[in-house]
Write a protein that holds these residues in place. Structure first.
Motif, short mmCIF file in Angstrom:
data_model
loop_
_atom_site.label_atom_id
_atom_site.label_comp_id
_atom_site.label_asym_id
_atom_site.label_seq_id
_atom_site.Cartn_x
_atom_site.Cartn_y
_atom_site.Cartn_z
N TRP A 20 4.48 -18.00 -15.60
CA TRP A 20 5.88 -17.59 -15.73
C TRP A 20 6.65 -18.20 -14.58
N PRO A 21 7.78 -18.84 -14.86
CA PRO A 21 8.53 -19.51 -13.80
C PRO A 21 9.34 -18.58 -12.91
N LEU A 22 9.55 -17.36 -13.35
CA LEU A 22 10.34 -16.39 -12.59
C LEU A 22 9.56 -15.09 -12.43
N THR A 23 9.96 -14.30 -11.46
CA THR A 23 9.38 -12.98 -11.26
C THR A 23 10.44 -11.93 -11.57
N ASP A 26 13.02 -12.07 -8.88
CA ASP A 26 13.99 -13.16 -9.04
C ASP A 26 15.13 -12.74 -9.96
N VAL A 81 11.39 -13.93 -20.22
CA VAL A 81 10.95 -15.08 -19.44
C VAL A 81 9.80 -15.72 -20.22
N ARG A 89 5.61 -25.26 -12.80
CA ARG A 89 6.22 -23.97 -12.50
C ARG A 89 7.22 -24.03 -11.35
N ALA A 90 6.84 -24.59 -10.23
CA ALA A 90 7.69 -24.60 -9.04
C ALA A 90 9.01 -25.32 -9.30
N ARG A 93 11.07 -23.25 -11.74
CA ARG A 93 11.58 -22.04 -11.05
C ARG A 93 12.83 -22.37 -10.24
N LYS A 97 16.41 -20.63 -10.93
CA LYS A 97 17.06 -19.82 -9.90
C LYS A 97 18.43 -20.38 -9.53
#
Length: 141
Positions: A20-23, A26, A81, A89-90, A93, A97
Motif C-alpha cells: 500500500w503506498p499510503l498509511t 498519511d 487505498v 511504493r516509495a 507514495r 502525498k
C-alpha cells in the motif's frame, strides 16, 4: 486454539510484490478536520486495480432502487487505498502525498459545500498513475 485467537480479526495481507503506498496516518494527516466525514478508509487486497492508486466515493442518501434507501449512517465519503508494486511504493507514495492527498482534501471539501443535487447522487473519483503521470477523474457511480 484459544478463544482469544479465534476472535482476532484476520490481518489484511498482500502478496510480497504488492504494497500500500499510503498509511492511515498519511491520509488522516492530509485530511485533518475532514477525517470525521470519511465513513471508511479501506486498504484493498483484492484483484489488481490496474493504474488506480487511490479512490474516493460519496454515498448518497437515496438509492436508485424502488422503495429502497441507504441507511443514514452509511451516507458519506469513503476512501480506498489500492495496492501497488512494492518496488515502486516509495515513488508512488511521494506523488500521492504531494498531489493526490491535497486533491482528495479539495474533493471532499467541495462535496461538503456542494449543491443539494450533487449530494443526492452517489459519486466516484479515482486517481490513476501511469507512466509516471498522475491523473484524477470523476466517474459514474
Amino acid at each position: 486454539m484459544t478463544a482469544r485467537n479465534r476472535r482476532r480479526r484476520p490481518r489484511r495481507k498482500l502478496p510480497r510484490h504488492r504494497a500500500w503506498p499510503l498509511t492511515t496516518t498519511d491520509v488522516n494527516e492530509s485530511l485533518g478536520e475532514l477525517t470525521v466525514h470519511v465513513r471508511e478508509l479501506s486498504f484493498l487486497t483484492g484483484h489488481d486495480s490496474g493504474t488506480i492508486v487511490l479512490g474516493a466515493s460519496w454515498l448518497a442518501p437515496e438509492s436508485r432502487t424502488h422503495g429502497g434507501g441507504v441507511h443514514p449512517d452509511s451516507v458519506g465519503f469513503y476512501v480506498d487505498v489500492h495496492p501497488v508494486d512494492a518496488a515502486e511504493r516509495a515513488a508512488i507514495r511521494a506523488v500521492l502525498k504531494d498531489t493526490a492527498l491535497p486533491q482528495l482534501h479539495a474533493w471532499i471539501t467541495q462535496g461538503l459545500t456542494a449543491a443539494e443535487t450533487w449530494r443526492q447522487t452517489s459519486h466516484l473519483h479515482y486517481w490513476r498513475l501511469a507512466d509516471g503521470h498522475l491523473t484524477h477523474t470523476d466517474e459514474p457511480a
